[in-house]
Design a protein around this motif. Structure first.
Motif, mmCIF file in Angstrom:
data_model
loop_
_atom_site.group_PDB
_atom_site.id
_atom_site.type_symbol
_atom_site.label_atom_id
_atom_site.label_comp_id
_atom_site.label_asym_id
_atom_site.label_seq_id
_atom_site.Cartn_x
_atom_site.Cartn_y
_atom_site.Cartn_z
ATOM 1 N N LEU A 129 0.922 -0.994 -0.022
ATOM 2 C CA LEU A 129 0.415 -0.174 -0.080
ATOM 3 C C LEU A 129 0.774 1.076 0.345
ATOM 4 O O LEU A 129 0.351 2.169 -0.617
ATOM 5 C CB LEU A 129 -0.983 -0.023 0.798
ATOM 6 N N LEU A 137 -9.282 -1.610 -3.000
ATOM 7 C CA LEU A 137 -7.399 -1.701 -2.592
ATOM 8 C C LEU A 137 -8.487 -2.311 -0.921
ATOM 9 O O LEU A 137 -8.958 -2.023 -0.103
ATOM 10 C CB LEU A 137 -6.867 -0.847 -2.117
ATOM 11 N N LEU A 193 -6.932 -3.791 2.606
ATOM 12 C CA LEU A 193 -5.642 -4.051 3.004
ATOM 13 C C LEU A 193 -5.935 -5.333 3.872
ATOM 14 O O LEU A 193 -6.442 -5.515 5.120
ATOM 15 C CB LEU A 193 -5.585 -2.534 3.829
#
Length: 458
Positions: free
Chosen positions: A198, A222, A224
């Motif tokens: 990231l 995205l 994480l």
């Protein structure tokens, strides 16, 4: 007389050689003609999954496939009928998972492990199929790989998933192309990553944040994963790849592609072609060069993809447990997949297969191509899957190079003695437990099958 006899013999050899070459040519022409014919008589020869075709291919009598070939998809994603009914669970009907790392409670381990301390006995029992099964499948409580509550909430709505992953900053997200409006509305495009990746992406790609706080790079949401569960980035990357159904439990269908790949085919066309058309629940491509796991293991050692003695140790376990080299006698096209694209309907049986496959990756090496065929073998033909031609696999995506090459100390282990002793820098403390957990069998007398190196690229 001797000279005449020798000349006659030479002529005979030449005639026999020419006749043999003509025979091969006739077989090839016959094969090409017959596979263009609609006659049922030739179906055994044309069936690339059939033993006749495989035998001819093994003998070198089948023309080699192109690197890329046309994929027989339908023309328009908007015309595809999505099945209303899911594939029924007939063999395994109820699948549950161990959520607590039982080994922790005796005080010998300070924190839980993501994959848990699966014993060799538990591993053996997990291959015995029953209607109700409970198995290890990663995601032990407090074992790492947690998503934020924001992402957990987002993925709950995802029934159709295209998933990918980037770990240790190897890649940046590549935007899919040729995606229809229908697929953009139907699918969640989820890019799973660790914190290192990231940070790397923030420096190299524009990340946009939506009103709810979600992070996006183009079409990719995205996701994480905090607290990577393993010391080795390659092993971390297997979590979203193999355990897609655990990360996204509401998903009914998923398509996994490796992070270095750019998808160029609409995902609805992919599901129709590889799952719904043939009523499959799991599809994966055939490896370009290898059919036997022992060939693939040899190639991994030569290319330094993991520590050589540890690869040998894994192969000895599989050989001890009865895994034969691939041959045309087997019911599978190959024992070795090209694992960068995996297409699944998340049924109980396909989810179980993914769990068992992941457990091998957790217990032994992270080279998942070595364990795929072994798990298929242990399920005794009850797990059905579609292995499609490698040339179609290469037509699904554009391959991009990694931003950098990966290396870790474990790749340079020269003997299993280097793994002995607490605190050894060569030990992956949270994975590969099978290398320092005594195996309940004598592997000293196991002889690995000889490997004929058929490909320079392998």
């Amino acid at each position: 007389m001797k000279i005449v006899w020798k000349r006659g013999f030479i002529r005979l050899v030449l005639v026999a050689g020419i006749a043999w070459m003509l025979l091969i040519l006739v077989v090839l022409l016959f094969h090409v003609w017959s596979c263009q014919s609609s006659l049922a008589f030739f179906s055994a020869i044309c069936n690339k999954q059939g033993k006749v075709f495989i035998m001819l291919d093994t003998m070198g009598l089948v023309p080699k496939s192109q690197h890329r070939c046309p994929i027989p998809t339908v023309d328009d994603p908007n015309t595809i009928f999505i099945p209303k009914e899911r594939t029924p669970d007939t063999i395994v009907k109820n699948l549950t998972y161990f959520l607590e790392d039982e080994f922790v409670h005796n005080g010998s381990q300070s924190s839980p492990l993501f994959g848990g301390h699966q014993s060799w006995l538990q591993r053996e029992e997990s291959f015995k199929l029953n209607s109700n099964m409970k198995v290890h499948c990663g995601f032990m409580r407090n074992g790492g790989a947690e998503m934020s509550p924001l992402d957990v909430k987002y993925v709950k709505k995802c029934k159709f998933v295209v998933a990918s992953g980037i770990f240790d900053g190897y890649d940046v997200p590549h935007q899919p192309s040729n995606i229809s409006r229908r697929s953009k509305k139907l699918f969640c495009f989820l890019m799973v990553m660790d914190e290192v990746s990231l940070k790397f992406i923030r420096k190299n790609v524009t990340i946009k944040e939506d009103s709810a706080g979600g992070q996006w790079v183009g079409i990719w949401r995205l996701i994480l994963l905090k607290h990577p569960p393993y010391d080795e980035p390659r092993r971390n990357g297997k979590v979203p790849k193999i355990l897609t159904h655990r990360l996204f439990p509401q998903a009914q269908y998923s398509i996994w592609i490796d992070g270095k790949m750019e998808l160029i085919v609409d995902p609805l066309l992919i599901l129709e072609r590889y799952l719904w058309r043939g009523k499959h629940t799991f599809a994966i491509a055939q490896h370009k060069h290898h059919r036997s796991i022992y060939e693939e293991a040899d190639a991994n050692k030569r290319r330094k993809r993991y520590a050589r003695p540890l690869i040998d140790y894994q192969m000895k376990i599989y050989r001890y447990e009865g895994m034969e080299p691939w041959s045309i006698k087997k019911n599978t096209v190959s024992d070795v997949p090209e694992g960068a694209v995996i297409i699944r309907e998340h049924t109980a049986l396909s989810n179980l297969f993914s769990c068992l496959w992941f457990n091998e990756v957790n217990l032994l090496t992270p080279r998942d191509q070595l364990s795929f065929g072994y798990v298929v073998y242990r399920l005794k033909g009850l797990f059905k899957f579609y292995m499609f031609p490698n040339c179609e696999y290469n037509s699904l995506f554009v391959l991009h190079p990694h931003t950098r090459e990966h290396s870790s100390k474990i790749e340079w282990v020269k003997s299993r003695d280097e793994l002995k002793g607490n605190g050894s820098s060569m030990i992956e403390g949270r994975g590969g437990l099978g290398f320092w957990t005594p195996y309940p069998g004598n592997l000293d007398l196991v002889v690995l099958p000889p490997v004929a190196r058929t490909s320079k690229a392998g």
